[in-house]
Design a protein around this motif. Sequence first.
Motif, PDB file in Angstrom:
ATOM      1  N   VAL A   1       0.711  -1.261  -0.035  1.00  9.51           N
ATOM      2  CA  VAL A   1       0.164   0.161   0.087  1.00  9.51           C
ATOM      3  C   VAL A   1       0.864   1.317  -0.084  1.00  9.51           C
ATOM      4  CG1 VAL A   1      -1.520   1.301   1.320  1.00  9.51           C
ATOM      5  CG2 VAL A   1      -1.895  -1.432   1.159  1.00  9.51           C
TER       6      VAL A   1
ATOM      7  N   LEU B   1       2.684   2.330  -3.478  1.00  5.45           N
ATOM      8  CA  LEU B   1       1.864   3.102  -4.340  1.00  5.45           C
ATOM      9  C   LEU B   1       1.930   4.422  -3.857  1.00  5.45           C
ATOM     10  CD1 LEU B   1      -1.036   0.524  -5.244  1.00  5.45           C
ATOM     11  CD2 LEU B   1       0.869   1.265  -6.463  1.00  5.45           C
TER      12      LEU B   1
ATOM     13  N   LEU C   1       5.251   7.078 -14.634  1.00  6.06           N
ATOM     14  CA  LEU C   1       5.878   5.819 -14.756  1.00  6.06           C
ATOM     15  C   LEU C   1       4.963   4.672 -15.309  1.00  6.06           C
ATOM     16  CD1 LEU C   1       7.367   5.810 -11.071  1.00  6.06           C
ATOM     17  CD2 LEU C   1       8.591   6.086 -13.143  1.00  6.06           C
TER      18      LEU C   1
ATOM     19  N   ALA D   1       3.086   0.983 -15.725  1.00  4.71           N
ATOM     20  CA  ALA D   1       2.525   0.164 -14.623  1.00  4.71           C
ATOM     21  C   ALA D   1       3.464  -0.776 -14.475  1.00  4.71           C
ATOM     22  CB  ALA D   1       1.192  -0.308 -15.221  1.00  4.71           C
TER      23      ALA D   1
ATOM     24  N   ILE E   1       6.349  -0.001 -12.193  1.00  2.14           N
ATOM     25  CA  ILE E   1       6.105   0.446 -10.735  1.00  2.14           C
ATOM     26  C   ILE E   1       6.548  -0.456  -9.676  1.00  2.14           C
ATOM     27  CG2 ILE E   1       4.071   1.052  -9.299  1.00  2.14           C
ATOM     28  CD1 ILE E   1       2.887   2.548 -11.432  1.00  2.14           C
ATOM     29  N   PRO E   2       5.982  -1.666  -9.834  1.00  2.00           N
ATOM     30  CA  PRO E   2       6.260  -2.720  -8.797  1.00  2.00           C
ATOM     31  C   PRO E   2       7.901  -2.905  -8.507  1.00  2.00           C
ATOM     32  CG  PRO E   2       4.733  -3.762 -10.276  1.00  2.00           C
ATOM     33  CD  PRO E   2       5.266  -2.517 -11.017  1.00  2.00           C
TER      34      PRO E   2
END
Lengths: 75, 594
Positions: free
Chosen positions: A33, A36, A50, A52, A55-56
């Motif tokens: 959480v 993000l 950025l 998708a 992002i991780p």
Amino acid sequence: MRDDLKQVLLDVLEVNSITENDSSRTIPTWDSVRHLRLILALEERFGVTLDADEIPSLNSVRAILAVLRRGAAAA
Amino acid sequence: MTRADIFAELDRSGTLAAYAAAARKLAPLAQEMMPLRVAILANHTFDIETVLGVELARRGIAAVFHQAGYDQYRQELLNPESELDRFRPDAVLISLDIESAFPELAAGRVPEAAEWLESFDALVAAWRSRSRAPLFVCDFLPSAFDMQGLLAAGGEPSAFDLTMELNRGLRRAAGFTPNLFIVGAAALACATGLEGWRDRRMWYLARAGISPKKFPALARLAARTIAAFFRPAAKCLVLDLDDTLWGGILGDAGPNGILCAGSDYPANAYADFQRAVLALRSRGILLAVASKNDSALAEEAFEQRRDMPLRRRHFADWEVHWGPKPESIQRIASRLNIGLDSIVFLDNNPDEIALVSMALPQVRAYRMPERPEQFATFLASLEDFDQLRLSDEDRRRPELYELRNQQVAMAAAATDLESFYRSLGTVLIPEPASEANMDRIAQLIQKTNQFNLTTRRHDKAALAARMAAGSELWAFRARDVHGDHGIIAVALLDFAAGSCAIDTLLMSCRVMGRTLETAILCFLEHRAAARGARELTGEYLPTPKNGPCRDLYPQHGFRRSDDGNRWTKDICHSPILCPEWISIEGELTGCATI
């Protein structure tokens, strides 16, 4: 590490110190959480957007520095 | 760092990073704020805690949060043993995402809203049976895309229609469900550009229906709504006049020079501000004036400028003089019987704002914006007047105060009137008709409409004939401290068999309302007595215009006789007394000689 980035990391992750070696593995509050929250705060603060799929993977200070340098070079 | 400093710094950028920083700085200041336990429920990922906490703190609330698990809102509301119940919230915020609630939308199927609304009502009822904590529901944002494509153009239901129907249903429910309130997220999102509210990356990565970049805007609205429930709204708006309620300085420009009406800028902006003030009044907010001005001139401005929206009667209280405004505001608070903390004070002068803030820190004093075009929106943005519901009493309050003011004014007038009459030093001078005054007598008989008991338009020849037959024609002159008013009244008396009949009695409207008619009747009674009459009679013949003298005879001890229009009084039986503040010139001999 640049001061403006450091301040965002400290405030969003709610920690008192952070180094280039830190990541979601070394900082307990850096959960999915919070990740993000951090990404969106960085986007807004530094004017980048950025994809998708990257992002991780931005779950370390080093990876964030790299992507911001890339953004700065593009600008 | 004080809270004001923290928010000043936050508002310089307003970014999510700045909110995170502000949240950390606010944490140690929690004890100076009102504690509140806030539960957050959603059917999507809704990580608004940090930002909402900051916006609640801006409104003096230190929130402790419980965030329910992802899409657990139904279980939490239904299950009496849920974490929500254990948390014992003071308030519950619910955010609903349309794509999560209706996955079939993605495949182009639009369901009916009714079934969902029914099940939501059941959730609310279940919660209500266990807790009185208010529910604040963020309504549905329109979906990011619609697989119906353009079919809606041909009349097919669209995802947008569904959203609107659901939101209308939620609002209806709020109308009859105690402690259920709607946070108008959809209207806010549409007003600020829906696109930015939907971030497809956040949706696919985390099932977040609302982009966190829009949390500051949404949290402001949610915090404002929650705060409105727990904080009493301000009750009274105290306004300055010059360059606040109208443009220009009344003392310089005069009533016709101030800018407050019409279609030209900036007068139209001031007029709109006045309409916004009236809108607050219709929501039960009392209005008052605190202005450094000449009170009579300000009254005159409201009297003359009927083209501006506000009227003098709209104000429940009035402090217009050159004295200090903090004292004016204190007097307003005590007369209206409200606390200083329920007063909002608006002025364009920063010195007045500073003075009031320093002397009366409880008063919510704000300086007007720089330019009149910002006035109405500024008033709309003030959270001090936020009300979530309006009671009948709220709606009626301004009228009740208006009525009370009228009664107070009448009572004050009643006691003041006597001293006013005395100050006039009125003298009534009866004159028998003669060559010298006959033209004026005839003129009054022809012209007088309002205070004219019989409206008989005798001409000079007819009057001469009546006098020759024994009638008496009297003219009355009036004089006071302001000078001689000339002949202001006429009476024609007939005499027959112990009775005196008032054929004609009239008075100029210039001297109405000064009790001269009582003095005249007193004189006539004495005249009748002097002529040996035992009774005095008069008639009132109604016309469309002579209402003002309808009650003259009953008010002076005459009793109605059978035919209805004729009034009779026994002469010298409880005689009509001349008011103390009027002297009748010459001797009154009639009654004394009986």
